[in-house]
Design a protein around this motif. Structure first.
Motif, PDB file in Angstrom:
ATOM      1  N   HIS A  50       0.832  -1.198   0.000  1.00  0.00           N
ATOM      2  CA  HIS A  50       0.000   0.000   0.000  1.00  0.00           C
ATOM      3  C   HIS A  50       0.871   1.255   0.000  1.00  0.00           C
ATOM      4  O   HIS A  50       0.613   2.202  -0.749  1.00  0.00           O
ATOM      5  CB  HIS A  50      -0.925  -0.021   1.216  1.00  0.00           C
ATOM      6  N   ASP A  51       1.918   1.261   0.820  1.00  0.00           N
ATOM      7  CA  ASP A  51       2.818   2.415   0.890  1.00  0.00           C
ATOM      8  C   ASP A  51       3.531   2.639  -0.440  1.00  0.00           C
ATOM      9  O   ASP A  51       3.675   3.780  -0.894  1.00  0.00           O
ATOM     10  CB  ASP A  51       3.842   2.241   2.015  1.00  0.00           C
ATOM     11  N   ALA A  52       3.968   1.545  -1.090  1.00  0.00           N
ATOM     12  CA  ALA A  52       4.640   1.661  -2.392  1.00  0.00           C
ATOM     13  C   ALA A  52       3.678   2.217  -3.440  1.00  0.00           C
ATOM     14  O   ALA A  52       4.053   3.070  -4.256  1.00  0.00           O
ATOM     15  CB  ALA A  52       5.171   0.302  -2.832  1.00  0.00           C
ATOM     16  N   TYR A  53       2.437   1.750  -3.419  1.00  0.00           N
ATOM     17  CA  TYR A  53       1.416   2.239  -4.352  1.00  0.00           C
ATOM     18  C   TYR A  53       1.175   3.732  -4.143  1.00  0.00           C
ATOM     19  O   TYR A  53       1.141   4.504  -5.098  1.00  0.00           O
ATOM     20  CB  TYR A  53       0.121   1.453  -4.157  1.00  0.00           C
ATOM     21  N   LEU A  54       1.021   4.152  -2.891  1.00  0.00           N
ATOM     22  CA  LEU A  54       0.795   5.567  -2.598  1.00  0.00           C
ATOM     23  C   LEU A  54       1.968   6.423  -3.042  1.00  0.00           C
ATOM     24  O   LEU A  54       1.781   7.522  -3.573  1.00  0.00           O
ATOM     25  CB  LEU A  54       0.525   5.774  -1.108  1.00  0.00           C
ATOM     26  N   GLU A  55       3.176   5.927  -2.832  1.00  0.00           N
ATOM     27  CA  GLU A  55       4.368   6.673  -3.255  1.00  0.00           C
ATOM     28  C   GLU A  55       4.403   6.827  -4.770  1.00  0.00           C
ATOM     29  O   GLU A  55       4.717   7.896  -5.292  1.00  0.00           O
ATOM     30  CB  GLU A  55       5.636   5.976  -2.751  1.00  0.00           C
ATOM     31  N   LYS A  56       4.047   5.764  -5.483  1.00  0.00           N
ATOM     32  CA  LYS A  56       4.019   5.830  -6.953  1.00  0.00           C
ATOM     33  C   LYS A  56       2.967   6.835  -7.415  1.00  0.00           C
ATOM     34  O   LYS A  56       3.223   7.643  -8.312  1.00  0.00           O
ATOM     35  CB  LYS A  56       3.716   4.452  -7.533  1.00  0.00           C
ATOM     36  N   MET A  57       1.785   6.809  -6.798  1.00  0.00           N
ATOM     37  CA  MET A  57       0.726   7.751  -7.168  1.00  0.00           C
ATOM     38  C   MET A  57       1.150   9.191  -6.837  1.00  0.00           C
ATOM     39  O   MET A  57       0.913  10.102  -7.619  1.00  0.00           O
ATOM     40  CB  MET A  57      -0.577   7.409  -6.438  1.00  0.00           C
ATOM     41  N   ARG A  58       1.806   9.382  -5.698  1.00  0.00           N
ATOM     42  CA  ARG A  58       2.278  10.710  -5.305  1.00  0.00           C
ATOM     43  C   ARG A  58       3.271  11.244  -6.334  1.00  0.00           C
ATOM     44  O   ARG A  58       3.210  12.408  -6.746  1.00  0.00           O
ATOM     45  CB  ARG A  58       2.930  10.627  -3.920  1.00  0.00           C
ATOM     46  N   LYS A  59       4.185  10.370  -6.775  1.00  0.00           N
ATOM     47  CA  LYS A  59       5.186  10.765  -7.771  1.00  0.00           C
ATOM     48  C   LYS A  59       4.515  11.126  -9.096  1.00  0.00           C
ATOM     49  O   LYS A  59       4.890  12.121  -9.731  1.00  0.00           O
ATOM     50  CB  LYS A  59       6.202   9.651  -7.976  1.00  0.00           C
ATOM     51  N   VAL A  79       1.527  12.304  -9.545  1.00  0.00           N
ATOM     52  CA  VAL A  79       0.844  13.587  -9.386  1.00  0.00           C
ATOM     53  C   VAL A  79       1.858  14.730  -9.393  1.00  0.00           C
ATOM     54  O   VAL A  79       1.639  15.760 -10.028  1.00  0.00           O
ATOM     55  CB  VAL A  79      -0.005  13.603  -8.094  1.00  0.00           C
ATOM     56  N   GLU A  80       2.983  14.537  -8.712  1.00  0.00           N
ATOM     57  CA  GLU A  80       4.010  15.581  -8.678  1.00  0.00           C
ATOM     58  C   GLU A  80       4.605  15.828 -10.061  1.00  0.00           C
ATOM     59  O   GLU A  80       4.897  16.962 -10.421  1.00  0.00           O
ATOM     60  CB  GLU A  80       5.125  15.191  -7.699  1.00  0.00           C
ATOM     61  N   ASP A  81       4.814  14.750 -10.833  1.00  0.00           N
ATOM     62  CA  ASP A  81       5.402  14.869 -12.170  1.00  0.00           C
ATOM     63  C   ASP A  81       4.392  15.360 -13.195  1.00  0.00           C
ATOM     64  O   ASP A  81       4.763  15.721 -14.305  1.00  0.00           O
ATOM     65  CB  ASP A  81       5.976  13.522 -12.634  1.00  0.00           C
ATOM     66  N   GLY A  82       3.137  15.339 -12.831  1.00  0.00           N
ATOM     67  CA  GLY A  82       2.086  15.760 -13.756  1.00  0.00           C
ATOM     68  C   GLY A  82       1.558  14.559 -14.521  1.00  0.00           C
ATOM     69  O   GLY A  82       2.203  14.064 -15.434  1.00  0.00           O
ATOM     70  N   ILE A  83       0.416  14.088 -14.123  1.00  0.00           N
ATOM     71  CA  ILE A  83      -0.174  12.912 -14.742  1.00  0.00           C
ATOM     72  C   ILE A  83      -0.754  13.302 -16.104  1.00  0.00           C
ATOM     73  O   ILE A  83      -1.378  14.343 -16.245  1.00  0.00           O
ATOM     74  CB  ILE A  83      -1.231  12.268 -13.826  1.00  0.00           C
ATOM     75  N   THR A  84      -0.487  12.485 -17.095  1.00  0.00           N
ATOM     76  CA  THR A  84      -0.973  12.746 -18.449  1.00  0.00           C
ATOM     77  C   THR A  84      -2.071  11.745 -18.791  1.00  0.00           C
ATOM     78  O   THR A  84      -2.167  10.691 -18.160  1.00  0.00           O
ATOM     79  CB  THR A  84       0.164  12.595 -19.474  1.00  0.00           C
ATOM     80  N   PRO A  85      -2.864  12.042 -19.791  1.00  0.00           N
ATOM     81  CA  PRO A  85      -3.883  11.068 -20.210  1.00  0.00           C
ATOM     82  C   PRO A  85      -3.280   9.719 -20.596  1.00  0.00           C
ATOM     83  O   PRO A  85      -3.849   8.674 -20.318  1.00  0.00           O
ATOM     84  CB  PRO A  85      -4.559  11.741 -21.403  1.00  0.00           C
TER      85      PRO A  85
END
Length: 79
Positions: A27-36, A38-44
């Protein structure tokens, strides 16, 4: 005879009693990946590749996700 028992415990305690695995590191790894993302700018394209990885049944699953997203955003696009 009917008997009811209320047990008061935390989710962690319930997980341990039922013998379920601790998925906290995943769960922590998943959240970290999602956080990254969002920070990098999620594209379609990034969003689509994530949905493809999560979607069951390949293209059928993608169609289901697309329909869900269209309903949530009020979009009437057909693809």
């Amino acid at each position: 005879m009917k008997m009811t028992m209320d047990v008061e415990c935390t989710p962690e305690e319930a997980r341990r009693v039922m013998g379920l695995p601790d998925l906290t590191p995943i769960h922590d790894a998943y959240l970290e990946k999602m956080r990254k993302l969002v920070e990098d700018g999620i594209t379609p394209d990034t969003m689509e590749s994530m949905m493809r990885a999560w979607a069951p049944m390949g293209d059928t699953g993608m169609a289901m996700w697309r329909q869900l997203m269209d309903r949530m955003t009020g979009s009437m696009s057909k693809s």
